[in-house]
Design a protein around this motif. Structure first.
Motif, short mmCIF file in Angstrom:
data_model
loop_
_atom_site.label_atom_id
_atom_site.label_comp_id
_atom_site.label_asym_id
_atom_site.label_seq_id
_atom_site.Cartn_x
_atom_site.Cartn_y
_atom_site.Cartn_z
N PRO A 234 0.81 -1.29 -0.06
CA PRO A 234 0.07 0.12 -0.03
C PRO A 234 0.86 1.27 0.15
CG PRO A 234 -0.43 -1.22 2.15
CD PRO A 234 0.56 -2.03 1.07
N ALA A 235 2.07 1.38 0.56
CA ALA A 235 3.01 2.52 0.47
C ALA A 235 3.39 2.84 -1.00
CB ALA A 235 4.23 2.15 1.47
N ASP A 236 3.53 1.61 -1.71
CA ASP A 236 3.92 2.00 -3.09
C ASP A 236 2.68 2.43 -3.71
OD1 ASP A 236 6.62 1.38 -3.08
OD2 ASP A 236 6.22 -0.86 -3.12
N ILE A 237 1.56 2.09 -3.54
CA ILE A 237 0.33 2.59 -4.19
C ILE A 237 0.25 3.93 -3.83
CG2 ILE A 237 -2.23 2.38 -4.56
CD1 ILE A 237 -1.71 -0.80 -3.63
N PHE A 238 0.33 4.31 -2.68
CA PHE A 238 0.43 5.74 -2.55
C PHE A 238 1.22 6.56 -3.15
CE2 PHE A 238 2.44 9.07 0.72
CZ PHE A 238 1.14 9.81 0.72
N ARG A 239 2.63 6.06 -3.40
CA ARG A 239 3.53 6.54 -4.03
C ARG A 239 3.08 7.00 -5.53
NH1 ARG A 239 8.05 3.63 -2.34
NH2 ARG A 239 9.19 4.86 -0.56
N ILE A 240 2.50 5.93 -6.30
CA ILE A 240 2.06 5.97 -7.42
C ILE A 240 0.96 6.79 -7.82
CG2 ILE A 240 1.03 4.41 -9.46
CD1 ILE A 240 2.36 2.05 -8.19
N LEU A 241 -0.03 6.90 -6.86
CA LEU A 241 -1.34 7.64 -6.79
C LEU A 241 -0.73 9.22 -6.84
CD1 LEU A 241 -3.51 6.27 -4.45
CD2 LEU A 241 -4.25 7.15 -6.50
N ASN A 242 0.33 9.36 -6.32
CA ASN A 242 1.00 10.77 -5.99
C ASN A 242 1.93 11.36 -7.37
OD1 ASN A 242 -0.30 12.21 -3.81
ND2 ASN A 242 0.03 10.30 -2.90
N ILE A 243 2.49 10.20 -7.71
CA ILE A 243 3.50 10.70 -8.97
C ILE A 243 3.00 10.69 -10.36
CG2 ILE A 243 5.37 10.05 -7.59
CD1 ILE A 243 5.69 7.87 -9.76
N ALA B 282 -2.06 3.09 -13.90
CA ALA B 282 -2.12 4.10 -12.99
C ALA B 282 -3.33 4.83 -12.80
CB ALA B 282 -0.96 5.04 -13.46
N ASP B 283 -4.23 4.31 -13.13
CA ASP B 283 -5.74 5.13 -13.00
C ASP B 283 -6.06 5.20 -11.40
OD1 ASP B 283 -8.32 5.95 -13.14
OD2 ASP B 283 -9.08 3.83 -13.91
N PRO B 284 -6.07 6.79 -11.09
CA PRO B 284 -6.44 6.77 -9.63
C PRO B 284 -7.65 5.86 -8.99
CG PRO B 284 -5.99 8.72 -10.95
CD PRO B 284 -6.14 7.71 -11.85
N LEU B 285 -8.60 5.69 -10.01
CA LEU B 285 -9.71 5.07 -9.25
C LEU B 285 -9.40 3.35 -8.93
CD1 LEU B 285 -12.92 6.24 -11.45
CD2 LEU B 285 -12.45 6.56 -8.95
N LEU B 286 -8.70 3.04 -10.11
CA LEU B 286 -8.22 1.61 -9.94
C LEU B 286 -7.38 1.57 -8.68
CD1 LEU B 286 -7.75 -1.36 -10.97
CD2 LEU B 286 -5.80 -0.24 -12.00
N LEU B 287 -6.35 2.35 -8.56
CA LEU B 287 -5.43 2.28 -7.40
C LEU B 287 -6.15 2.61 -6.00
CD1 LEU B 287 -2.37 4.14 -8.90
CD2 LEU B 287 -2.59 1.64 -8.55
N MET C 24 -9.44 -2.04 -1.00
CA MET C 24 -9.39 -3.57 -0.64
C MET C 24 -8.42 -3.87 0.43
SD MET C 24 -11.32 -5.33 -2.82
CE MET C 24 -10.69 -7.07 -2.87
N TRP C 25 -7.30 -3.02 0.35
CA TRP C 25 -6.33 -3.04 1.54
C TRP C 25 -6.74 -2.80 2.80
CZ3 TRP C 25 -1.95 -5.22 2.78
CH2 TRP C 25 -1.12 -5.75 1.75
#
Lengths: 277, 303
Positions: free
Chosen positions: A221-230, A251-256, A262-263
């Motif tokens: 989830p920490a990586d998803i957070f990064r992806i969401l922001n970059i 990298a769709d924000p809705l998907l992430l 889910m997490w």
């Protein structure tokens, strides 16, 4: 028991948890920490380059992501690790369960109360910092939208780790073991996971692991957070290493965001099953 | 009202309860007695639905209890655990208000109950500042929330002073008069024997006896002691006379003569003593207490 009674029980437990955090000034303390850090980063974040003062939204978010990725999971884990095991150790768990309160309602109430406290601290903290920046700097609406996106993703990151912490508190037999495990989980997701991934990538020569790599990133989830922001701003994209190889199609924000939800739900569902046993 | 049928529970190799059958009638005060590890707490926890029995059935008001029905019943159940733990950061009133909300009890009842257990003056103090006795009183007040139809009280007088114990049983009697069924455990057997209508004696997870104290006495037919106080110069002479006359154990204990006789021979002994026209200064009779009865039958001894 009717669904209405269950909802009432959840509400009572959640209200107590939230009030406890307000009274202990936990929410206030965390909000102040987030505000101070955000302001400090926004004004002194580029000091290494000899620049002082607000340098734009992208460098600010890049720095905030780096900070939040360490701070938020740790705070969430500390907040939730003793939610159930603490009641058990104090001796109040059996008393609570002698009331018209199912284990699921207790767990849900505890989580919602803590989640509300966590959300308040995050929103007030980053919101107050945003307000101070708004007073001093003029930014276009798109930048504010990006900042709001960061706050929402930070909120989700906190809620994910809070869910993991509450689940831990169901599985562990003592507060000591729960706190140890909480630190271990923080260490794994925040520090070790990416190193392991990088190591595996190097060892495999990138051939076999390459296609799997983006999927593996979603396991953290920490990586998803990064992806969401970059994703989005190119400037930000270039600031991160591993994440920058993430395919834009995923990298769709809705998907992430959905994966983050889910997490949040998965650890709670497992904890509910275990608690019912 | 509460019935247990063939209830069994094991923890690993330890059989905590073995085929327990019990009937607890509506409106009675029922005592659960047994040494540590006899299975009292396990039985309590099963009746409260805190743990599941391996086999057997528990029914309340004729309705077999499962996770779903128990949640509905719990609104009408009050529970005071042994060594009550409460939330130190809340005041007495806040503690009761929290539990009252969980039970859908009227908020006004919190004030009434605090008054009833003698904590009215301390209701705005944090629980962490309460003494053990005060916490016990507050715990009792939370058990009474919502006017429960069944009360489960585990060692309820722990930490209470004699006045507190008297008030506690007074409240319990009031509850009973209102139709509440009360299940109580206590290590202080002298307390139990005066206050329960019926009891169950547990030993190693089995019910050894269930009934009233009178039933227990009848079943065990224990001896009773009669103490005769005589003028000092006559004590030895009368002791010798009684030893010769009665086929019962007679001993001289200072100025007193003690005659031990089975309960069913009490009347005939009294007639014999009256016929002797002894110059008695005083006379006392001591019936076996619950503790003595239990110790005599080894039901209460540790292995």
């Amino acid at each position: 028991m009717t669904n209405l009674s269950t909802l009432h029980a959840v509400k009572v437990v959640a209200a107590k948890e939230f009030r406890d955090r307000i009274r202990s000034r936990w929410v206030l303390a965390m909000a102040v920490v987030f505000t101070i850090f955000t302001l400090a980063i926004s004004f002194f974040g580029s000091a290494q380059q000899g620049l002082v003062g607000f340098q734009g939204i992208e460098p600010l978010i890049a720095s905030l992501v780096s900070l939040a990725i360490y701070l938020l999971p740790l705070i969430a884990l500390i907040l939730g690790f003793d939610a159930i095991v603490g009641e058990k150790e104090k001796g109040t768990l059996n008393l609570l369960l002698s009331y018209p309160l199912s284990p699921l309602a207790l767990l849900t109430g505890k989580y919602l109360g803590l989640a509300l406290a966590m959300s308040c601290a995050t929103l007030i903290g980053f919101g107050a910092a945003g307000a101070v920046i708004a007073v001093n700097v003029s930014m276009p609406a798109a930048d504010w939208l990006q900042y709001a996106g960061f706050v929402v993703s930070a909120l989700l990151l906190g809620l994910v780790f809070l869910s993991i912490a509450v689940a831990l508190s169901v599985f562990c037999q003592s507060r000591t073991s729960a706190s140890g495990l909480a630190i271990g989980i923080w260490f794994f997701f925040v520090l070790v996971f990416d190193l392991l991934l990088l190591g595996a990538l190097v060892i495999s020569g990138g051939a076999s692991l390459g296609p799997l790599f983006p999927i593996l990133l979603l396991l953290n989830p920490a990586d998803i957070f990064r992806i969401l922001n970059i994703f989005g701003p190119e400037d930000l994209h270039a600031m991160f290493g591993l994440i920058s190889v993430f395919p834009p199609s995923l990298a769709d924000p809705l998907l992430l965001g959905g994966i983050m939800v889910m997490w949040i739900l998965s650890p709670l569902a497992i904890a509910a099953w275990r608690f019912k046993q | 009202m509460i019935s247990l049928s063939q209830v069994c529970k094991s923890f690993g190799a330890i059989q905590a309860l073995q085929s327990v059958d019990l009937r607890i009638s509506a409106g009675e005060i029922f005592g659960l007695i047994g040494h540590n590890g006899a299975g009292k707490s396990t039985l309590f926890n099963i009746m409260l639905g805190l743990i599941r029995a391996d086999s057997g059935q528990v029914a309340i008001d004729g309705q077999t209890i499962d996770a779903h029905t128990l949640l509905r019943q719990k609104r009408h159940i009050g529970y005071l655990p042994e060594n009550i733990a409460l939330y130190d950061n809340l005041t007495g009133l806040e503690t009761l208000a929290f539990f009252a909300r969980l039970k859908h009890a009227a908020p006004a009842q919190c004030h009434e109950l605090l008054e009833q257990v003698g904590l009215s003056a301390s209701k705005f103090r944090k629980v962490r500042e309460y003494s053990k006795g005060m916490k016990q009183r507050l715990g009792f007040a939370q058990a009474l929330l919502g006017q429960p139809r069944i009360l489960f009280l585990d060692e309820p007088t722990n930490g209470l002073d004699p006045e507190g114990i008297r008030e506690f049983y007074q409240t319990l009697r009031q509850c009973q008069q209102q139709g509440t069924t009360i299940v109580i455990t206590s290590h202080i057997l002298s307390e139990i024997q005066q206050r329960v209508d019926r009891m169950a004696i547990l030993r190693d997870g089995r019910v050894q006896f269930a009934g009233s104290l009178a039933d227990l006495r009848k079943a065990r037919n224990p001896s009773l002691s009669i103490f005769l106080t005589l003028p000092p110069h006559l004590a030895e002479e009368v002791h010798a006379q009684l030893t010769e006359l009665l086929d019962l154990p007679v001993s001289l204990e200072g100025q007193q003569i003690r005659v031990i006789c089975p309960t069913d021979r009490k009347l005939s002994l009294m007639q014999q003593l009256t016929a002797l026209s002894l110059p008695l200064l005083d006379m006392a009779m001591h019936e076996a207490s619950l503790e003595e009865l239990l110790l005599a039958t080894e039901a209460f001894r540790h292995d």
